[in-house]
Scaffold this active site. Sequence first.
Site, PDB file in Angstrom:
ATOM      1  N   GLN A   1       0.531  -1.000   0.357  1.00 26.65           N
ATOM      2  CA  GLN A   1       0.108   0.077  -0.274  1.00 26.65           C
ATOM      3  C   GLN A   1       1.102   1.001   0.112  1.00 26.65           C
ATOM      4  O   GLN A   1       2.072   1.341   1.023  1.00 26.65           O
ATOM      5  CB  GLN A   1      -0.896   0.021   1.329  1.00 26.65           C
TER       6      GLN A   1
ATOM      7  N   TYR B   1      -6.333  10.601   4.015  1.00 31.37           N
ATOM      8  CA  TYR B   1      -4.580  10.833   3.658  1.00 31.37           C
ATOM      9  C   TYR B   1      -5.002  11.768   3.045  1.00 31.37           C
ATOM     10  O   TYR B   1      -5.322  12.599   1.748  1.00 31.37           O
ATOM     11  CB  TYR B   1      -3.780   9.613   4.000  1.00 31.37           C
TER      12      TYR B   1
ATOM     13  N   GLY C   1      -9.206  -7.282   7.951  1.00 24.64           N
ATOM     14  CA  GLY C   1      -8.302  -6.590   8.583  1.00 24.64           C
ATOM     15  C   GLY C   1      -8.161  -7.486   9.944  1.00 24.64           C
ATOM     16  O   GLY C   1      -7.241  -8.078   9.839  1.00 24.64           O
ATOM     17  N   ARG C   2      -8.815  -6.640  11.887  1.00 30.56           N
ATOM     18  CA  ARG C   2      -8.170  -6.983  12.597  1.00 30.56           C
ATOM     19  C   ARG C   2      -8.362  -8.282  12.894  1.00 30.56           C
ATOM     20  O   ARG C   2      -7.679  -8.406  13.906  1.00 30.56           O
ATOM     21  CB  ARG C   2      -9.773  -5.621  13.910  1.00 30.56           C
TER      22      ARG C   2
ATOM     23  N   ARG D   1      -7.521   2.227  -2.365  1.00 28.70           N
ATOM     24  CA  ARG D   1      -7.974   2.082  -1.955  1.00 28.70           C
ATOM     25  C   ARG D   1      -9.408   3.480  -1.327  1.00 28.70           C
ATOM     26  O   ARG D   1      -8.364   4.550  -1.590  1.00 28.70           O
ATOM     27  CB  ARG D   1      -7.755   1.829  -0.284  1.00 28.70           C
TER      28      ARG D   1
HETATM   29  C1  8OZ Z   1      -3.932   2.994  12.148  1.00 25.62           C
HETATM   30  C2  8OZ Z   1      -3.209   4.007  12.689  1.00 25.62           C
HETATM   31  C3  8OZ Z   1      -2.447   4.237  12.144  1.00 25.62           C
HETATM   32  C4  8OZ Z   1      -2.028   4.036  10.659  1.00 25.62           C
HETATM   33  C5  8OZ Z   1      -5.040   4.054   7.689  1.00 25.62           C
HETATM   34  C6  8OZ Z   1      -3.064   3.797   7.462  1.00 25.62           C
HETATM   35  O1  8OZ Z   1      -6.140   4.515   8.372  1.00 25.62           O
HETATM   36  C7  8OZ Z   1      -3.540   4.560   8.029  1.00 25.62           C
HETATM   37  C8  8OZ Z   1      -3.441   4.158   9.947  1.00 25.62           C
HETATM   38  C9  8OZ Z   1      -4.328   2.989  11.150  1.00 25.62           C
HETATM   39  O2  8OZ Z   1      -4.954   3.621   6.564  1.00 25.62           O
END
Ligand code: 8OZ
Length: 370
Positions: free
Chosen positions: A105, A186, A323-324, A233
């Site tokens: 990713q 992000y 994921g988790r 994503r």
């Molecule tokens: C949890 C902690 C830090 C980063 C995301 C890359 O939420 C993350 C992330 C998740 O996509």
Amino acid sequence: MADSNASATLLFSPTRLGDIALANRVVMAPLTRDRAIEGRVPTPLAIDYYTQRASAGLIIAEATQINPLGQGYLDTPGIYSAGQISGWKAVTDAVHAAGGKIVLQLWHVGRISHVSLLPEGEVPVAPSAIRANSKTFTANGMEDVSAPRALGLDEIPQLIADYRSAARNAIDAGFDGVEVHAANGYLIDQFLRDGSNHRTDAYGGSIEHRTRLLTEVVQAVADEIGAGRTGVRLSPVTPANDARDSDPQPLFERAVKRLDDIVGLAFIHVIEGATGGPRDNIAFDYAALRAKFHGPWIVNNGYDKAMATAALSTGQADAVAFGRPFIANPDLVARLRHDAPLAQFDQNTLYGGGARGYTDYPALDAHTAG
Ligand code: 8OZ
């Protein structure tokens, strides 16, 4: 032991995502674990960690920064130096030897960062100089993110070039492809949304303008490594990291349509609802979103076996990302297949540290799991 019901076998049947052939449709979602070593090189423990999970049809390795300014948390790995490439190569070699598939990713956090994590004198970059109401994990624990500066129009070509070279580096490191991280508030998501993008140039304002960076990054990555090795994503309604938009449905439909125009992308991977939280936080028509795209579709967020089977058998998805559940269940595929109980992960060892809570979650006994 037999499958719990016949339709569930679809979850364990092979498929293709672009150029990538999967043995089953259980995808390991990217998970940030903050264990990188000196030089933001992935920890050698990641070799074991990912290999233990190689029975996933596809592993999407953790978010990995494309350049030094792309980092926003302590000890996350990069893919812009020779040391990082060789660190990742040891991971991909081991996963492939175990019969798995793995993509990386590609990540730039934008404004979700802190000056202590960036090169001396730098501040986070963002579409606009608007500080997020969010925190990040630094050497001092959880801290408010730093105030960002707006990227200049003249800096965008280099940003796109950095995604492109990161994708090349990922292929050199042996990955089967990449997933462009355009979710969870992000950098690319910050450009998409009107809560964080107040630009008045070609990258801000209208939906057409706000989807431009996403499209140009994905096109550049696809040109470099092949569309069939390039996934994306998205998280249309997540509130993660202060992500906000006044009208996400037309925004994300347009984004997906533009991605569909880049013919042959490996997949789109959609987080439904709030990342790691409620699936119904904001009403959203995911079927309308999918209708804009002709390629493979991965769904994610809070799926269990029954939900995954339903999504696959109704054609709402081609694969399902977990994921988790993969954190404490390295053999998640076998556990789902046999309806075995799932272990719960320890929150205290999620971010940072060593092997504990990372590579020491056991698989079920081979005899029991079959
Ligand atoms: C949890 C902690 C830090 C980063 C995301 C890359 O939420 C993350 C992330 C998740 O996509």
